[in-house]
Each structure stands twice: as C-alpha cells, then as structure tokens.
Scaffold this motif. Structure first.
Motif: not given
Length: 441
Positions: A66, A88-89, A134, A270-271, A273-274, A277-279
């Motif tokens: 994180k 970012a995660y 991003k 699911f991806a 990285h995010y 918001d964390f999924p």
C-alpha cells in the motif's frame, strides 16, 4: 338372495378406516420430526458456542503493498486544483502457500463440533510498483510512507502474532481497521521507505501464521501466480469457493487429504493492482469446508421422512394377511401397531444422542420388530404370519437404513426399492378375490 352386509363391516369400510388411521398417525409422526428439528437446532447452538470460543471460519489473503500518493483534482469553473491523498495497492508477482491443518472434535454433553489448528507458511516476490499507467508524477508518490497489508477475519484465533520478512527487514502487523459488514479486518505494518528495497526488479517476502478455526478455511489468490497446497487429517473435505483444486493433485483417503491449487491472474476476475478504493475480494476465495457429510440428526430426519412408507406398507401387509386368512383385525389393533411404528423414531433420536446412529437404529429396529411380531402372533394366532411380518419389517427397515447411508445414489436406490416393493405387493395380492371377500364378510 344373499343378505347384504352392513357397510361398516365391508372391505371398503375397513380400507377407509385404515387409510384414515394412517393419516391420523401422521400427526404424532410430525411431532417426532419437530422434535428432531428442535434437537438439531440445539446442537447448532452448542456448536456455535464451542466455535465462538475456539475460533470461527478462517479467511486470509495478503501481503499487499500500500503506497499513498497525491492526487490532483480540478475545481469546476476554476483554474486551480485541489489535492487529496489516495492509495495504490499492488499484489505479489508470485505467491506460494503451504498449509497444514489438524482437525479435532470438541464435545459438550451429547454434541460435538469440528475445530482445527492450522500452520500456514507463505512466501513469494513483489515487483517494483508501477504508477505509469495512471500518469502519476514521481514527485507525487510517497515512497517513504509505504505499508504492507494482510486481510483476515477471526483475529482472536491468530496465535503468536504475525510478522513478515520483506527482503532483510522484519515487520510486525497490527490491526488497522475492522469491517463490521464483511467481518474482514485489515492488518498493517508500520510505514517504511519502500524505494530502497527495490534495487533489483523483484524482492522476496515470507510470513507464517498459526490459526485456530472451525467450519472452513479459505484463501484469496492475489498473486499473479498463486500456488497453494493443503494437507489435513480430515477424511471428508468439501472443496469450495471460486476455484477447485487440480484434479490430478487432489487425494482423499482414510488418513486425510492433500490438495493443491494453482491460479493465474487471468483465471480470476480482478486486477493485479488498484488505485483509490480497495476492492472486496472475499467472494473469489477458495478452500475447504471441514464438515460431517451427514450428521446424526440429518440421518434421523431422513429416516423420519420414510415414516409414512413404513406405516402404509405395514398396514398393507396386515390387511392382505387379514384378507387371505379371513382373520378379523380390529381397528384398535391397527392403532397399536401404528403407534409402535411411530415409537421407533422417538427411540432412534433418544438413543442416537447417547450412542452412534448405527447402534441406535439396531436397538430401535429390533425392539419395534419384536414388539409388533409378538403382538401379531397374539392377534393372528399364527406363527407363520408373525414370522412373515417380522421378516417384512426387518427388510423394510434395512432398506431404509441403506438409503439413509447413501448420498449420491439415495434417490436411485429409493426409486428402485419402492418399485420392487410395489411389484411384490402386486404379486402376493394378485389372486385375492375381493368380491368373494365382500360376500363372505
């Protein structure tokens, strides 16, 4: 011209009374089924009390990098922007898990619950976090405030805390947040400067955790390549979740089971990285349910559902014997026989709570068969009919017991058995002249 017999003494009237008695006996049979449901509910309450103290189901996934960063948002109808701190995660490149689970049965009074102790070992690698997708400027990335996350539930059952080794640095996890909706908590390390760790493209990590729990154990495959192996002494695992173990690698025998999973990033929805918001990922977990396939109360419930069959076929046998032998059986005698058949299920549930289902079934079955056989001997005055009734009841109870033990083939075996029983009834009753019986009555 022959005298007409009263309707109440006719064969038709007797059939109607036996049918009505059969329906009336469904009332005490329903009370027995309610009793079984009540005792089963009590068992679930006791199991919940035991597991609440030992540990509930286990869900675990991580570690996750994180990293906070500064996000710039334009203000409407203005030239300036506002800034906010976002996160970012990043998930691991490789994740390997080795899990040993030792199950035991905890008993309280007449009830038992399955609990387990697990030893989990995880290792893998991270690649350097990439913000380029991003368009985030390097000066907006707060590399020195990075942390590692692990998502887990049932935190009270974690033994000896939890630490992770990232490269050569060892860090301890602390509780950061608790989600009251999903009951999944976030464990987080103190912040550290992550940029100094990625002198190479990849950095290794490993962490171990000892977990007590019950019912189920699940993992979320957050690695780009996730490989998990599990070994346990439990003999009846139910593999569950979004992914099943490899078909050639799964083994289950009397000594327990071994299973392994391998999940790639494009196998999951699911991806890697995010940003922001964390999924919520618990729906994509996989693992094992440590269950008893058919417990004692389920067997009692299934047995009671065949009560109408036992009562109906037993009355039918007595009616056929009555019709063949010309022996009159009073409706009171049918009532006593029906009540004895209902008592079988009360004996079964009460003895089961203090013994095994097999022993309870044998004791209850032998008791009821002997009682009805001796009673039929006194009212039919014939040993051969009493022996025939005893043999018929024994065969019927044996047939029902076999069906109860089956899981995948219960419907098939039941349908074939009922078809065979119907054929036997048709065979033995084929030569009965019902008109002659009516006239003789």
């Amino acid at each position: 011209m022959k005298n007409e017999i009263p309707f109440l003494q006719s064969t038709t009237a007797k059939l109607i009374m036996i049918g009505m008695l059969t329906l009336v006996l469904f009332v005490p049979l329903a009370f027995v089924q309610n009793l079984i449901a009540e005792r089963s509910l009590r068992k679930q309450e006791v199991i919940s009390e035991i597991t609440a103290k030992w540990g509930d189901s286990v869900l675990l996934y991580g570690p996750i990098i994180k990293i906070p960063y500064t996000a710039h948002y334009p203000v409407k109808n203005a030239t300036e922007t506002i800034t906010e701190t976002e996160y970012a995660y990043f998930f691991p490149e490789q994740l390997e898990g080795h899990i040993d689970v030792n199950t035991t049965e905890k008993k309280r009074n007449n009830y038992e619950a399955v609990v387990f102790s697990s030893a989990m070992k995880f290792n893998g690698t991270f690649t350097k976090p990439d913000f380029s997708s991003k368009g985030i400027a390097p000066e907006d990335i707060q590399w020195d405030k990075a942390t590692l996350l692990v998502k887990a539930n049932n935190l009270k059952s974690i033994k000896d805390g939890m630490k992770i080794k990232l490269g050569e640095k060892v860090m301890a996890f602390e509780t950061a947040t608790n989600d009251p909706v999903t009951f999944v908590s976030t464990l987080e390390t103190p912040s550290f400067s992550i940029s100094e760790y990625f002198t190479d493209e990849k950095i290794p990590f490993n962490f171990n955790v000892a977990y007590d729990g019950s019912r189920e154990l699940k993992i979320v495959p957050i690695g780009k390549t996730t490989s998990v192996s599990m070994k346990s002494n439990w003999q009846t695992p139910k593999f569950t979740g979004y992914f099943l173990p490899g078909g050639n690698e799964k083994k289950s025998d009397n000594a327990g089971f071994e299973a392994s999973w391998k999940v790639l990033d494009f196998n999951r929805p699911f991806a890697q990285h995010y940003f922001g918001d964390f999924p919520e990922l618990k729906d994509y977990s996989f693992g094992v349910d440590f269950i008893i396939p058919v417990d004692e109360y389920q067997k009692n419930e299934r047995a009671s559902k065949y009560g109408f069959l036992v009562i109906g076929l037993t009355f039918l046998v007595f009616f056929v014997i009555q019709s063949i032998s010309k022996i009159s059986i009073h409706i009171f005698n049918y009532t006593m026989i029906g009540l004895a058949l209902v008592m079988f299920y009360t004996l079964l549930i009460s003895i089961t709570e203090h013994s095994s289902f097999l022993k309870a079934y044998l004791i209850a079955g032998i008791s009821v068969v002997l009682m009805i056989s001796l009673y039929s001997l006194s009212i039919l005055k014939s040993k051969k009919f009493a022996i025939f009734i005893g043999f018929s009841l024994t065969a019927l109870y044996t047939f029902i017991f076999v069906i109860i033990q089956l899981e995948n083939y219960a419907l098939l075996a039941g349908s074939i058995g009922l078809f065979a029983i119907l054929g036997l009834v048709m065979y033995f009753s084929r030569k009965i002249d019902w008109n002659a019986i009516k006239e003789e009555n």
